[in-house]
Design a protein around this motif. Structure first.
Motif, PDB file in Angstrom:
ATOM      1  N   SER A   1       2.873   6.116  -2.178  1.00 31.10           N
ATOM      2  CA  SER A   1       4.104   6.882  -2.379  1.00 31.10           C
ATOM      3  C   SER A   1       4.259   7.298  -3.842  1.00 31.10           C
ATOM      4  CB  SER A   1       5.280   6.011  -1.921  1.00 31.10           C
ATOM      5  OG  SER A   1       6.477   6.469  -2.473  1.00 31.10           O
ATOM      6  N   GLN A   2       3.933   6.377  -4.715  1.00 28.03           N
ATOM      7  CA  GLN A   2       4.031   6.669  -6.153  1.00 28.03           C
ATOM      8  C   GLN A   2       3.053   7.776  -6.559  1.00 28.03           C
ATOM      9  OE1 GLN A   2       3.820   3.097  -8.632  1.00 28.03           O
ATOM     10  NE2 GLN A   2       2.892   4.350 -10.273  1.00 28.03           N
TER      11      GLN A   2
ATOM     12  N   SER B   1       0.846  -1.207   0.000  1.00 25.86           N
ATOM     13  CA  SER B   1       0.000   0.000   0.000  1.00 25.86           C
ATOM     14  C   SER B   1       0.873   1.245   0.000  1.00 25.86           C
ATOM     15  CB  SER B   1      -0.936   0.014   1.213  1.00 25.86           C
ATOM     16  OG  SER B   1      -1.880  -1.030   1.117  1.00 25.86           O
ATOM     17  N   PHE B   2       1.890   1.241   0.856  1.00 27.95           N
ATOM     18  CA  PHE B   2       2.821   2.380   0.871  1.00 27.95           C
ATOM     19  C   PHE B   2       3.428   2.607  -0.500  1.00 27.95           C
ATOM     20  CE2 PHE B   2       7.244   3.758   0.942  1.00 27.95           C
ATOM     21  CZ  PHE B   2       7.108   5.033   1.444  1.00 27.95           C
ATOM     22  N   GLN B   3       3.831   1.522  -1.162  1.00 24.24           N
ATOM     23  CA  GLN B   3       4.477   1.670  -2.469  1.00 24.24           C
ATOM     24  C   GLN B   3       3.559   2.386  -3.453  1.00 24.24           C
ATOM     25  OE1 GLN B   3       7.620   1.077  -2.919  1.00 24.24           O
ATOM     26  NE2 GLN B   3       7.916   0.146  -0.904  1.00 24.24           N
TER      27      GLN B   3
ATOM     28  N   PHE C   1       2.975   9.561   7.058  1.00 20.17           N
ATOM     29  CA  PHE C   1       3.041  10.870   6.405  1.00 20.17           C
ATOM     30  C   PHE C   1       4.067  10.757   5.280  1.00 20.17           C
ATOM     31  CE2 PHE C   1       3.380  15.695   7.644  1.00 20.17           C
ATOM     32  CZ  PHE C   1       3.284  16.060   6.330  1.00 20.17           C
ATOM     33  N   ILE C   2       3.599  10.885   4.040  1.00 17.27           N
ATOM     34  CA  ILE C   2       4.456  10.785   2.855  1.00 17.27           C
ATOM     35  C   ILE C   2       4.565  12.171   2.221  1.00 17.27           C
ATOM     36  CG2 ILE C   2       4.703   9.712   0.578  1.00 17.27           C
ATOM     37  CD1 ILE C   2       3.011   7.383   1.568  1.00 17.27           C
ATOM     38  N   ASP C   3       5.775  12.573   1.890  1.00 13.81           N
ATOM     39  CA  ASP C   3       5.927  13.899   1.283  1.00 13.81           C
ATOM     40  C   ASP C   3       5.691  13.847  -0.228  1.00 13.81           C
ATOM     41  OD1 ASP C   3       8.253  13.052   0.016  1.00 13.81           O
ATOM     42  OD2 ASP C   3       9.592  14.074   1.412  1.00 13.81           O
TER      43      ASP C   3
ATOM     44  N   ILE D   1       2.000  15.816  -4.101  1.00 11.41           N
ATOM     45  CA  ILE D   1       1.142  16.151  -2.964  1.00 11.41           C
ATOM     46  C   ILE D   1       1.551  15.299  -1.764  1.00 11.41           C
ATOM     47  CG2 ILE D   1      -0.631  14.482  -3.738  1.00 11.41           C
ATOM     48  CD1 ILE D   1      -2.773  16.406  -2.640  1.00 11.41           C
ATOM     49  N   GLY D   2       1.583  15.926  -0.580  1.00  9.15           N
ATOM     50  CA  GLY D   2       1.806  15.179   0.647  1.00  9.15           C
ATOM     51  C   GLY D   2       0.560  14.390   1.021  1.00  9.15           C
TER      52      GLY D   2
END
Lengths: 271, 271
Positions: free
Chosen positions: B78-79, B73-75, B110-112, B86-87
């Protein structure tokens, strides 16, 4: 209203006259008598009620108006407590002679129905602009057992600090009594309600109403239950509000905030 | 709406589908794309949004749905962060293999806008009945600087503890972000507003809406300003809420609660 299962308490919200102690004490006596005839066991008056809140600045004026804890105002109020068999909490400007100096405090006193002082509390969090003639207190409020309810007093701005209310509930308070002189609507409508909810505690909020000097008070005195709901509110008019404080209702509907705290993580807020 | 003087942020309130990660990620992508086209710089999704909140109890179900911090899910998310510049803050069930054991956490990440993880936070105050499959976190949230704003995440019940919010504001937070899954109206209407007011901080409250399993969510996602006022609220409908976080407005209208605390008196709440 039955008080079979609790303490029948009252808050008086009304306009006193600035710097006219004789008038204000007479008003207090009338309300004490009225509450007593309604079977109220505890009546609560606002912050600095014997003198009004907007005291003239400067030591001469304060010196004239402030009294020791057992001064002439206490003597009268104590006598009425005994005569009308009712507990009384009231705000007043306190004077103390200590080690050759005189100190002034923004204080509240709790007198029982025998006329004895149960507790005298000195405001800890002074409002920066208007409390400048006072020395801040240095002691947490007492927790006083009265008619089956454990009660702590704090004054106005004090109750806006979640740390102080939490500390008093951890010490066992079931009712937080707040004599105040507040102009902000949000204090009554969201903040003190949150204090009650987040601590599963009753709260009595006793404000002034009307105008005094340059100030327009918010009124909105209230009793709040441990779910954060307003039991009864005075809006902006003169009022003798009544509510039964039934401590069996301090058992929370939500999971207990007190049980689910993580105090080991909170060190940074106490240093 | 201009974001010249601050961070344009968005909260997405909408119904995801319980245990259907593929659907929920697709919904997140749609909203990320939509927010990006509105020039939003940070989008916030509710608690456990990738899976739904009412996860079936028992380790087999959790094992199937939880992921490591940098899992599939993060992958994907993040993409999208990188693609749409967008964060993104989102709640998810986290799995960690450590010292031969597997732990599950109720987490938010929190992904930048470059697609890097700025912070991963594990809920500290678990809701007693429904969070029982999770291990409580042990670390205070990070304070992350992002687009000129210092931001701390906490999850749902966490924000109901004044101690935690205070600790984060003392560490410099200007915006508290709260992915949540809340059924109580009073949390949104009085409690998180008080948190903002008593700390002079912005707060973004990102709740679910609609029904999920046996739960009817309260909705009422909102942005709250440092005076405790609701800037914008989603009521109970699907919504992409937007607000500008202008940290110049953290200068309080009231005297500073932070300056007027008496931490030397608060020791009993941190032991």
């Amino acid at each position: 209203m039955s008080a079979d299962n609790g303490l029948l308490a009252a808050v008086y919200q009304g306009s006193n006259v600035l710097c006219d102690k004789e008038h204000n004490l007479s008003l207090m006596k009338d309300q004490i008598k009225r509450a007593s005839s309604d079977k109220v066991k505890l009546i609560i008056f606002p912050e600095l009620f014997t003198t009004g809140y907007c005291l003239p600045k400067g030591s001469e004026d304060i010196e004239r108006l402030a009294e020791t804890q057992n001064g002439p105002s206490f003597q009268k109020i104590s006598q009425w407590a005994s005569e009308y068999q009712i507990g009384i909490i009231y705000g007043y400007p306190e004077k103390e002679d200590k080690d050759g100096s005189v100190y002034y405090y923004n204080s509240a006193q709790f007198i029982d129905k025998q006329g004895s002082s149960l507790s005298n509390y000195r405001k800890l969090h002074l409002w920066p602009s208007t409390d400048k003639d006072f020395t801040p207190g240095s002691q947490l409020p007492d927790v006083v057992s009265y008619e089956g309810v454990k009660i702590a007093m704090m004054i106005c701005y004090d109750a806006e600090f979640p740390e102080l209310v939490r500390a008093m509930v951890l010490k066992g308070s079931q009712l937080i009594v707040v004599p105040t002189a507040d102009t902000y609507i949000s204090t009554a409508t969201i903040m003190v309600r949150t204090r009650a909810l987040e601590n599963h505690v009753f709260l009595a909020y006793a404000n002034h109403c009307g105008r005094e000097s340059h100030i327009k008070y918010a009124g909105l005195s209230s009793f709040i239950n441990p779910d954060g709901d307003i039991i009864v509110s005075a809006e902006d008019k003169e009022s003798l509000l009544k509510a039964v404080i039934n401590v069996d209702l301090c058992t929370p509907k939500r999971p207990s905030y007190l049980d689910n705290r993580r105090p080991e993580l909170y060190a940074s807020i106490a240093v």
